[in-house]
Design a protein around this motif. Structure first.
Motif, mmCIF file in Angstrom:
data_model
loop_
_atom_site.group_PDB
_atom_site.id
_atom_site.type_symbol
_atom_site.label_atom_id
_atom_site.label_comp_id
_atom_site.label_asym_id
_atom_site.label_seq_id
_atom_site.Cartn_x
_atom_site.Cartn_y
_atom_site.Cartn_z
ATOM 1 N N GLY A 80 1.178 -1.861 -0.175
ATOM 2 C CA GLY A 80 0.099 0.109 -0.367
ATOM 3 C C GLY A 80 0.769 1.388 0.158
ATOM 4 O O GLY A 80 0.251 2.545 0.567
ATOM 5 N N VAL A 81 2.328 1.245 -0.629
ATOM 6 C CA VAL A 81 2.801 2.143 -0.064
ATOM 7 C C VAL A 81 2.085 2.858 -1.387
ATOM 8 O O VAL A 81 2.991 2.641 -2.673
ATOM 9 C CB VAL A 81 4.823 1.924 -0.058
ATOM 10 N N ILE A 86 7.645 6.378 -2.923
ATOM 11 C CA ILE A 86 8.788 5.068 -3.622
ATOM 12 C C ILE A 86 9.397 5.708 -3.819
ATOM 13 O O ILE A 86 10.720 5.929 -4.329
ATOM 14 C CB ILE A 86 8.141 4.040 -4.578
ATOM 15 N N ARG A 87 8.785 6.927 -4.481
ATOM 16 C CA ARG A 87 9.333 7.449 -5.492
ATOM 17 C C ARG A 87 10.863 8.595 -4.455
ATOM 18 O O ARG A 87 12.318 8.885 -4.988
ATOM 19 C CB ARG A 87 9.124 8.917 -6.474
ATOM 20 N N SER A 88 10.348 8.861 -3.268
ATOM 21 C CA SER A 88 11.426 9.293 -2.597
ATOM 22 C C SER A 88 11.984 8.793 -1.839
ATOM 23 O O SER A 88 13.437 9.492 -2.046
ATOM 24 C CB SER A 88 10.244 10.462 -1.885
ATOM 25 N N ILE A 115 14.881 5.101 6.354
ATOM 26 C CA ILE A 115 15.103 6.300 4.833
ATOM 27 C C ILE A 115 13.626 5.850 4.729
ATOM 28 O O ILE A 115 13.017 7.016 3.885
ATOM 29 C CB ILE A 115 15.318 5.278 4.015
ATOM 30 N N PHE A 116 12.690 5.547 5.083
ATOM 31 C CA PHE A 116 11.052 5.307 5.264
ATOM 32 C C PHE A 116 10.580 6.157 6.223
ATOM 33 O O PHE A 116 9.651 7.119 6.290
ATOM 34 C CB PHE A 116 10.451 3.802 4.985
ATOM 35 N N ALA A 117 11.056 6.184 8.056
ATOM 36 C CA ALA A 117 10.761 7.478 8.336
ATOM 37 C C ALA A 117 10.790 8.974 8.543
ATOM 38 O O ALA A 117 9.971 9.478 7.733
ATOM 39 C CB ALA A 117 11.405 6.788 9.596
ATOM 40 N N THR A 118 11.717 8.661 7.596
ATOM 41 C CA THR A 118 12.242 10.496 6.721
ATOM 42 C C THR A 118 11.196 10.053 6.039
ATOM 43 O O THR A 118 10.601 11.191 5.370
ATOM 44 C CB THR A 118 13.593 10.583 5.584
ATOM 45 N N VAL A 119 10.610 9.682 5.105
ATOM 46 C CA VAL A 119 9.681 9.775 3.682
ATOM 47 C C VAL A 119 8.497 10.340 3.961
ATOM 48 O O VAL A 119 7.672 10.998 3.925
ATOM 49 C CB VAL A 119 10.040 8.607 3.159
ATOM 50 N N GLY A 124 3.301 12.654 4.641
ATOM 51 C CA GLY A 124 2.224 11.321 5.174
ATOM 52 C C GLY A 124 1.864 10.395 4.785
ATOM 53 O O GLY A 124 0.432 10.059 5.687
ATOM 54 N N ASP A 125 2.511 9.575 4.304
ATOM 55 C CA ASP A 125 2.004 7.865 3.886
ATOM 56 C C ASP A 125 2.001 7.412 4.968
ATOM 57 O O ASP A 125 3.198 6.637 5.495
ATOM 58 C CB ASP A 125 3.175 7.604 2.924
#
Length: 230
Positions: A80-81, A86-88, A115-119, A124-125
């Motif tokens: 569901g990402v 994903i681009r970021s 990395i996902f935490a930063t994204v 706000g995903d």
């Protein structure tokens, strides 16, 4: 693809249509086109997640590293990402790892959560919450099976891929046969073997004699091609 003007640097890059990439990865060709070459929605043009290795070819074709990276995008989307997230993540990981194809890089297994935490802070995903907070959830998405069968260079870049689990009979290697599946030991195109198998009345022994290869090699090629055709 008859009108494609192939660049001189094509050798060692690999060459796949979205349909071929779909056969080898099990991901729909439609999704592959959207993710890599972009799409239009409600009158808005959305670019691909990254530029294909063969972006200088005037055609929608993928290189070897595109093929592998798409498998990770598929895993993220299954969870569901969003494509924006994903681009970021891809852009940040590229800079952090100094790798053009960061999801395939082994470091993503250990550094991907941060990395996902930063994204998530940027986008706000909320689909990223599980991946960030729970190591188990992250490991379920970034499965070891995504990395299984990939051989790496000393610099950490993917070099070749053995697509059949726990087998090295068949390989996709951009330095051989433009990255199309071949028998590892001989370099013979699996599609050619499968074509001969059908032409020879599905006689495995006869095909083995024709190509002067073991029966097991013919069986491996036929099994692989039949799986793709299913």
């Amino acid at each position: 693809m008859q009108n494609i003007k192939l660049p001189s640097r094509l050798v060692g890059i690999g060459l796949y249509t979205p349909a071929e990439a779909s056969l080898y990865t099990g991901i729909s060709a439609t999704d592959i086109r959207r993710w890599l070459f972009g799409y239009t929605a409600h009158g808005v043009q959305h670019p691909g997640l990254w530029d294909s290795e063969l972006s200088d070819v005037n055609e929608c074709v993928l290189g070897f590293h595109d093929l592998l990276e798409i498998r990770f995008v598929h895993a993220f989307r299954q969870h569901g990402v969003s494509l924006q997230a994903i681009r970021s993540a891809s852009q940040q990981a590229k800079e952090l790892f100094n790798q053009a194809y960061p999801f395939t890089c082994k470091r993503f297994q250990t550094d991907g959560r941060s990395i996902f935490a930063t994204v998530m802070g940027e986008t706000g995903d909320e689909a990223l919450l599980d991946l960030i907070k729970r190591q188990y959830a992250f490991e379920q998405v970034i499965k070891p099976s995504l990395y299984e069968g990939i051989d790496y260079t000393g610099s950490g870049s993917a070099q070749r891929w053995y697509p059949v689990k726990r087998s090295k009979a068949i390989v996709l290697d951009p330095s051989r046969n433009f990255g199309k599946p071949v028998l590892s030991g001989t370099g013979i195109d699996t599609a050619a073997i499968f074509s001969a198998y059908r032409a020879e009345g599905r006689d495995v022994k006869r095909v083995a004699r024709l190509y002067e290869i073991p029966i097991a090699a013919v069986e491996a090629a036929v099994s692989f091609e039949q799986r793709n055709a299913a």
